[in-house]
Design a protein around this motif. Structure first.
Motif, short mmCIF file in Angstrom:
data_model
loop_
_atom_site.label_atom_id
_atom_site.label_comp_id
_atom_site.label_asym_id
_atom_site.label_seq_id
_atom_site.Cartn_x
_atom_site.Cartn_y
_atom_site.Cartn_z
N UNK A 133 -42.25 -16.25 -3.57
CA UNK A 133 -40.89 -16.73 -3.35
C UNK A 133 -40.40 -16.46 -1.95
N UNK A 134 -41.21 -15.77 -1.12
CA UNK A 134 -40.82 -15.53 0.26
C UNK A 134 -39.80 -14.43 0.44
N UNK A 135 -39.84 -13.42 -0.44
CA UNK A 135 -38.92 -12.30 -0.32
C UNK A 135 -39.66 -11.08 0.22
N UNK A 136 -38.90 -10.07 0.60
CA UNK A 136 -39.48 -8.86 1.17
C UNK A 136 -39.36 -7.66 0.23
N UNK A 137 -38.35 -7.67 -0.62
CA UNK A 137 -38.11 -6.54 -1.52
C UNK A 137 -37.86 -7.03 -2.93
N UNK A 217 -30.57 -13.12 -4.13
CA UNK A 217 -31.52 -12.61 -5.12
C UNK A 217 -32.01 -13.75 -6.00
N UNK A 218 -33.22 -13.54 -6.52
CA UNK A 218 -33.82 -14.49 -7.47
C UNK A 218 -34.47 -13.66 -8.56
N UNK A 219 -34.07 -13.88 -9.81
CA UNK A 219 -34.54 -13.06 -10.92
C UNK A 219 -35.14 -13.93 -12.00
N UNK A 241 -30.60 -17.15 0.96
CA UNK A 241 -31.78 -17.99 0.76
C UNK A 241 -32.04 -18.12 -0.73
N UNK A 242 -32.91 -19.05 -1.08
CA UNK A 242 -33.38 -19.21 -2.45
C UNK A 242 -34.71 -19.94 -2.41
N UNK A 243 -35.57 -19.70 -3.38
CA UNK A 243 -36.88 -20.37 -3.38
C UNK A 243 -36.72 -21.86 -3.66
N UNK A 248 -40.51 -21.96 -7.07
CA UNK A 248 -40.07 -21.60 -8.42
C UNK A 248 -41.15 -21.94 -9.45
N UNK A 249 -41.76 -23.09 -9.25
CA UNK A 249 -42.81 -23.51 -10.19
C UNK A 249 -43.98 -22.54 -10.15
N UNK A 250 -44.41 -22.16 -8.95
CA UNK A 250 -45.56 -21.26 -8.82
C UNK A 250 -45.25 -19.88 -9.39
N UNK A 251 -44.10 -19.32 -9.06
CA UNK A 251 -43.79 -17.98 -9.55
C UNK A 251 -43.55 -18.00 -11.06
N UNK A 252 -43.09 -19.14 -11.59
CA UNK A 252 -42.95 -19.25 -13.03
C UNK A 252 -44.30 -19.23 -13.73
N UNK A 253 -45.28 -19.96 -13.17
CA UNK A 253 -46.63 -19.93 -13.74
C UNK A 253 -47.22 -18.53 -13.67
#
Length: 510
Positions: A133-137, A217-219, A241-243, A248-253
């Motif tokens: 998702x391109x986040x750091x933390x 944030x993205x949860x 920011x947001x994915x 989103x599709x990749x991190x969901x899989x």
């Protein structure tokens, strides 16, 4: 880049038609030029993630003929082969992107599959999700819906103090809190693209976000149909920011697979905890205080639970009984057998502890009559601290070690078969006297087996570790036991999962 012949003149609309369950062959024919077709074979993509990605040739579509080359003076126009915006290049780029995504997912899931401990898997999920998702933390809050635990919070790029600050935010104001407390059971993500500019943001949440320096944030929930909701994963952005949809599709899989893996590790962790708790409850809750001697014990349990045990009990007339032993097998049955054996030895020690041979003889008879399919090793020492006198007998057990200023040596004990191996067990006892300040170290064979060395080398390693005990800690039996344990089993071998339990019981005589 995939090698697709330039004669394929196809617009990206054909690919979209296939995605929407339209006739992909008809969509391809829409862009085929009029004329005599030439034969063409379908491109073969490389294998990705263990999948044979060979594209079969269309069943009812013919390849278009190669167009005539454009005159040298004519510039390439969009839609012609070789032009920068050619439809063939678009579909080629799209296919290459799919291959790249599959490869990435394959690598990340392979790394996750290699984790065998729940805490390690949680950290891996955070690292992989942050990359997708391109986040750091980020952080994972594990809170199984069945209420059986374990409940824990793991952070990526967040110190323990940072996690503590986040936990001060009211639960209903956090992304993970809203996910875990959902009553409808939906699995929709919680997206906050610009957290600090949101109306109605909890003041404490705004304060913590500003202090820790995250603005979005993205949860995602971590849930399975069988186990229910296990927890939630949250990734934090330093800037608003947001994915995008593809992320989103990749991190969901990825999280769908990761949750199944976490559910398996969760059940394994629960089983280990139950076995470890049972084994610990069957061992002495505390060591007795007896004048003239200091005691310390160390116990390491394997993942399935084993039958290694120790005991120290006060006896009449100021005496002290020390015992270590090991029951064959592992799991709940071995732990239960260990508890029965230890309880029986305590009873025999109280009745006739001054004669260790009689104690072990009674124990052998009981084991042979009640559990004929099981064997065990044991060592029992009758100590008189005031006289610094020890009478000891062993049944198939490793000899204890005397550690002092002027000597480090194994106690010479008689060879004997384990309990339950002979029709009648009896072996002579030995008597020795430790010097003032010396420590007698009793241990189980698991300490030697965990080294992975042959027994002669394992004994040599144990002797070297005992001889190397620093003088500054020789008056502390607990420090001596720790030094020996970490020296014989370096690099975390004492804490690693193993089928072998480890027991050390140290008695320092004043």
């Amino acid at each position: 880049m995939l090698d697709i012949p330039s004669s394929v003149r196809v617009d990206v609309e054909a690919l979209l038609a296939a995605q929407n369950h339209m006739g992909v062959c008809d969509a391809l024919e829409q862009y085929a030029p009029v004329g005599k077709p030439d034969a063409m074979t379908a491109p073969h993509l490389p294998k990705v993630a263990g999948i044979d990605s060979t594209v079969p040739p269309p069943a009812h579509t013919v390849a278009p003929a190669s167009p005539a080359p454009a005159p040298p003076s004519s510039p390439a126009t969009p839609g012609t082969p070789g032009a920068p915006g050619a439809p063939g290049a678009l579909i080629q780029d799209r296919l290459a992107g799919w291959v790249s995504d599959l490869t990435t997912l394959h690598e990340l899931t392979e790394r996750l599959a290699r984790t065998a401990v729940l805490d390690e898997a949680l950290h891996e999920v955070l690292r992989a999700g942050a990359a997708l998702v391109g986040a750091r933390r980020g952080l994972v809050v594990l809170e199984p819906a069945d209420g059986l635990g374990p409940d824990t919070t793991v952070g990526l790029g967040l110190a323990r103090a940072d996690l503590g600050h986040i936990e001060t935010v009211p639960r209903g104001a956090t992304s993970y809190g809203r996910i875990l407390d959902r009553a409808d059971g939906t699995d929709e993500p919680e997206v906050h693209a610009d957290l600090l500019s949101e109306n109605g943001l909890d003041p404490r949440h705004r304060e913590v976000a500003t202090r820790l320096g995250y603005a979005a944030s993205f949860a995602l929930p971590l849930a399975t149909e069988a186990a229910g909701r296990l927890g939630a994963a949250v990734w934090l952005y330093d800037e608003p920011a947001e994915p995008v949809e593809r992320q989103r599709h990749l991190v969901g899989l990825y999280t769908s697979y990761a949750t199944e893996h976490l559910a398996r590790l969760l059940e394994l962790e629960r089983a280990r905890t139950k076995s470890r708790t049972l084994a610990e409850e069957l061992l002495p809750p505390r060591l007795p205080r007896v004048g003239g001697v200091q005691l310390a014990a160390r116990h390491r349990t394997g993942p399935r639970g084993g039958g290694d045990w120790y005991d120290a009990l006060p006896l009449p007339e100021g005496a002290l009984g020390l015992a270590v032993g090991s029951v064959t097998g592992s799991g709940a049955s071995a732990v239960a057998a260990m508890g029965r054996l230890r309880a029986s030895l305590r009873a025999y020690a109280v009745m006739e502890g001054e004669d260790p041979v009689a104690v072990l003889s009674d124990l052998e008879l009981l084991l042979r009559l009640t559990e004929p399919a099981r064997s065990a090793t044991a060592l029992f020492a009758y100590c008189e601290p005031a006289l610094r006198k020890i009478v000891m007998a062993g049944a198939g057990h490793s000899p204890p070690l005397v550690i002092g200023e002027r000597r480090t040596e194994f106690v010479e004990t008689s060879l004997s078969a384990p309990l339950g191996m002979l029709a009648c067990w009896e072996a002579p006892s030995v008597e020795f006297s430790p010097e003032p300040g010396e420590t007698v170290l009793l241990y189980t064979d698991g300490l030697l087996h965990r080294t992975g060395d042959p027994m002669d080398r394992a004994f040599a390693r144990l002797h070297a570790a005992a001889a190397g005990v620093p003088r500054t800690i020789r008056d502390d039996p607990g420090a001596i036991a720790d030094h020996v344990l970490h020296t014989v089993l370096p690099d975390g071998l004492d804490a690693a999962d193993s089928d072998e339990d480890v027991v050390l019981l140290a008695a320092r005589f004043e």
